[in-house]
Design a protein around this motif. Structure first.
Motif, short mmCIF file in Angstrom:
data_model
loop_
_atom_site.label_atom_id
_atom_site.label_comp_id
_atom_site.label_asym_id
_atom_site.label_seq_id
_atom_site.Cartn_x
_atom_site.Cartn_y
_atom_site.Cartn_z
N ILE A 3 0.84 -1.20 0.00
CA ILE A 3 0.00 0.00 0.00
C ILE A 3 0.88 1.25 0.00
CG2 ILE A 3 -1.58 1.35 1.43
CD1 ILE A 3 -2.92 -1.25 2.26
N GLU A 4 1.94 1.23 0.80
CA GLU A 4 2.83 2.39 0.89
C GLU A 4 3.53 2.65 -0.45
OE1 GLU A 4 2.68 -0.09 3.11
OE2 GLU A 4 2.09 0.92 4.97
N ALA A 5 3.90 1.57 -1.15
CA ALA A 5 4.55 1.73 -2.46
C ALA A 5 3.57 2.29 -3.49
CB ALA A 5 5.12 0.39 -2.94
N ILE A 6 2.34 1.80 -3.48
CA ILE A 6 1.32 2.33 -4.40
C ILE A 6 1.07 3.81 -4.11
CG2 ILE A 6 -1.12 2.19 -5.06
CD1 ILE A 6 -0.88 -0.88 -4.51
N PHE A 7 0.97 4.13 -2.82
CA PHE A 7 0.78 5.52 -2.42
C PHE A 7 1.92 6.39 -2.95
CE2 PHE A 7 1.49 9.06 0.47
CZ PHE A 7 0.22 9.60 0.60
N VAL A 128 -11.41 6.40 1.65
CA VAL A 128 -11.72 7.13 0.41
C VAL A 128 -11.07 8.50 0.34
CG1 VAL A 128 -13.89 5.90 0.03
CG2 VAL A 128 -13.91 8.04 1.30
N THR A 129 -10.43 8.93 1.44
CA THR A 129 -9.72 10.21 1.40
C THR A 129 -8.35 10.06 0.74
OG1 THR A 129 -8.74 9.94 3.60
CG2 THR A 129 -10.90 11.04 3.48
N TRP A 130 -8.05 8.85 0.25
CA TRP A 130 -6.77 8.56 -0.43
C TRP A 130 -6.48 9.59 -1.53
CZ3 TRP A 130 -3.46 4.29 0.25
CH2 TRP A 130 -2.56 4.03 -0.77
N TYR A 131 -7.52 10.05 -2.21
CA TYR A 131 -7.35 11.00 -3.32
C TYR A 131 -6.77 12.34 -2.87
CZ TYR A 131 -11.47 13.46 -1.72
OH TYR A 131 -12.35 14.18 -0.96
N ILE A 132 -6.95 12.68 -1.61
CA ILE A 132 -6.46 13.98 -1.14
C ILE A 132 -4.93 14.05 -1.25
CG2 ILE A 132 -6.28 15.58 0.82
CD1 ILE A 132 -9.13 14.65 1.63
N PRO A 133 -4.19 13.13 -0.60
CA PRO A 133 -2.73 13.23 -0.73
C PRO A 133 -2.17 12.78 -2.08
CG PRO A 133 -3.31 11.41 0.71
CD PRO A 133 -4.58 12.14 0.39
N THR A 134 -2.90 11.93 -2.82
CA THR A 134 -2.35 11.45 -4.08
C THR A 134 -2.72 12.30 -5.29
OG1 THR A 134 -4.19 9.90 -4.40
CG2 THR A 134 -2.20 9.05 -3.29
N PHE A 135 -3.70 13.18 -5.16
CA PHE A 135 -4.07 14.04 -6.28
C PHE A 135 -4.10 15.52 -5.90
CE2 PHE A 135 -7.22 16.28 -8.90
CZ PHE A 135 -6.58 16.17 -10.12
N ILE A 136 -4.76 15.85 -4.80
CA ILE A 136 -4.91 17.27 -4.43
C ILE A 136 -3.59 17.82 -3.87
CG2 ILE A 136 -6.10 18.88 -2.90
CD1 ILE A 136 -8.60 17.13 -3.22
N VAL A 137 -2.91 17.07 -3.01
CA VAL A 137 -1.67 17.56 -2.41
C VAL A 137 -0.62 17.91 -3.47
CG1 VAL A 137 0.30 16.90 -0.96
CG2 VAL A 137 -2.05 16.62 -0.11
N PRO A 138 -0.43 17.11 -4.52
CA PRO A 138 0.54 17.54 -5.54
C PRO A 138 0.19 18.88 -6.18
CG PRO A 138 0.15 15.19 -5.74
CD PRO A 138 -0.85 15.72 -4.73
N VAL A 139 -1.09 19.14 -6.41
CA VAL A 139 -1.50 20.44 -6.95
C VAL A 139 -1.13 21.55 -5.96
CG1 VAL A 139 -3.49 21.87 -7.63
CG2 VAL A 139 -3.35 19.47 -8.38
N LEU A 140 -1.40 21.29 -4.68
CA LEU A 140 -1.09 22.29 -3.65
C LEU A 140 0.41 22.52 -3.53
CD1 LEU A 140 -3.65 21.13 -0.93
CD2 LEU A 140 -3.89 23.02 -2.56
N LEU A 141 1.19 21.45 -3.53
CA LEU A 141 2.65 21.60 -3.41
C LEU A 141 3.24 22.37 -4.58
CD1 LEU A 141 3.71 18.10 -2.04
CD2 LEU A 141 3.81 20.29 -0.82
N VAL A 142 2.81 22.03 -5.79
CA VAL A 142 3.35 22.71 -6.97
C VAL A 142 2.94 24.19 -6.97
CG1 VAL A 142 3.25 22.84 -9.51
CG2 VAL A 142 3.60 20.63 -8.37
N THR A 143 1.70 24.49 -6.64
CA THR A 143 1.30 25.90 -6.63
C THR A 143 2.02 26.65 -5.51
OG1 THR A 143 -0.71 25.37 -5.36
CG2 THR A 143 -0.93 25.57 -7.76
N GLN A 144 2.29 25.97 -4.40
CA GLN A 144 3.03 26.65 -3.33
C GLN A 144 4.47 26.93 -3.74
OE1 GLN A 144 1.62 24.19 0.15
NE2 GLN A 144 1.24 26.25 0.91
#
Length: 168
Positions: A3-7, A128-144
């Protein structure tokens, strides 16, 4: 695959894709805007960080999600969302304090995300909150990162202008 590797794979791939899009399309467009306007655009995704409150909803996350992780991520994101809304309004109004508030938003938000990402023990309990760190967080990190670059350039530019003004 664990799971950690997939994440890690999904997080890394999303970071790569978002960075490529930002480099190819967003950064060139932002360079045509004023500092206030460019920062306002980059603040927009952060106004949706209230979604992080999902970490507090039973049934969306596993029952064994670490409480420290869930609370810090949820309330940190909510605080960042509130700062982002205020920063957006101040940037659009061209208020003098807007740039300082973007610095605060960026520092609070960036270190909050890094703190959440380092807590790997929460990964199996994300539900189901998996999408937050795997999709939303990258958008937030890049914009930051993009905001940090714009803020640093503006700071450097202001310092250069101050050096060029003759002393009286």
């Amino acid at each position: 695959m664990s799971i950690e590797a997939i994440f890690g794979l999904q997080l890394g791939f999303s970071l790569l894709v978002v960075a490529l899009i930002a480099r190819a399309y967003v950064a060139p467009w932002l360079s045509t805007l004023s500092l206030h306007s460019a920062l306002a655009v980059l603040v927009i995704p952060h106004m949706f960080r209230h979604v992080g409150m999902s970490f507090q909803v039973p049934g969306l996350v596993g029952a064994d999600i670490p409480g420290d992780f869930a609370a810090a991520a949820a309330y940190g994101d909510l605080a960042s969302a509130a700062l982002a809304v205020i920063a957006f309004l101040l940037l659009r109004a061209r208020a003098a304090v807007a740039i300082a508030l973007v610095w605060v938003l960026n520092l609070v938000g960036f270190f909050g995300l890094l703190n959440a990402l380092r807590q790997a023990e929460a990964i199996p309990q994300l539900g189901v909150t998996w999408y937050i760190p795997t999709f939303i967080v990258p958008v937030l990190l890049v914009t930051q990162i993009m905001m940090f670059v714009l803020l640093a350039r503006a700071l450097r530019s202001n310092r250069n202008c101050e050096r060029q003004v003759p002393a009286e």
